[in-house]
Design a protein around this motif. Sequence first.
Motif, short mmCIF file in Angstrom:
data_model
loop_
_atom_site.label_atom_id
_atom_site.label_comp_id
_atom_site.label_asym_id
_atom_site.label_seq_id
_atom_site.Cartn_x
_atom_site.Cartn_y
_atom_site.Cartn_z
N ASN A 100 0.75 -1.19 -0.09
CA ASN A 100 0.07 -0.02 -0.04
C ASN A 100 0.74 1.31 -0.10
OD1 ASN A 100 -2.26 1.90 0.71
ND2 ASN A 100 -3.31 0.12 0.98
N ALA A 101 0.25 2.31 -0.30
CA ALA A 101 0.74 3.48 -0.11
C ALA A 101 0.49 4.52 1.20
CB ALA A 101 0.37 4.63 -1.22
N ASP A 102 1.10 3.89 2.24
CA ASP A 102 0.76 4.60 3.56
C ASP A 102 -0.69 4.39 3.88
OD1 ASP A 102 1.27 7.57 5.19
OD2 ASP A 102 1.55 5.54 5.83
N GLY A 103 -1.12 3.39 3.23
CA GLY A 103 -2.89 3.16 3.70
C GLY A 103 -3.62 4.06 3.04
N ALA A 104 -3.17 4.55 1.97
CA ALA A 104 -3.96 5.86 1.23
C ALA A 104 -4.96 5.08 0.17
CB ALA A 104 -2.99 6.66 0.71
N LEU A 105 -4.45 3.76 -0.20
CA LEU A 105 -5.18 3.11 -1.29
C LEU A 105 -6.09 2.16 -0.54
CD1 LEU A 105 -2.20 2.70 -3.60
CD2 LEU A 105 -3.91 4.60 -3.62
N ALA A 106 -7.14 1.62 -1.37
CA ALA A 106 -7.92 0.26 -0.88
C ALA A 106 -6.94 -0.81 -1.11
CB ALA A 106 -8.90 -0.01 -2.12
#
Length: 117
Positions: A100-106
């Motif tokens: 993930n991208a620091d939790g920014a994506l699903a």
Amino acid sequence: QVQLVESGGGLVQAGGSLRLSCAASGSFFSRFFSITSMGWYRQAPGKQRELVAAITSGGKTNYADSVKGRFTISRDNAQNTVYLQMNGLTPEDTAVYYCNADGALAWGQGTQVTVSS
């Protein structure tokens, strides 16, 4: 819409190795992948999800203390893919692994890593 697809997990004996892949798709995100920091996370049964390794757009990496010296994160911006090379696996590495991208994506489905003793 961004989709993260993790693969490469499996069952391995202690001391073994695995290489995980995470492919990011989506026409919009593809334009930004190369400038996005990405990370590998894992979640073991009954535990919270934790960051294992991260890589910046410039290739700078950092690792959780528990995997330093054993895991290596890398990326191929042309393929919108992030990798995690895992060596010297131990039963404590057993978990579902996600990128993930620091939790920014699903969150994707993850890939199961099981290390037997």
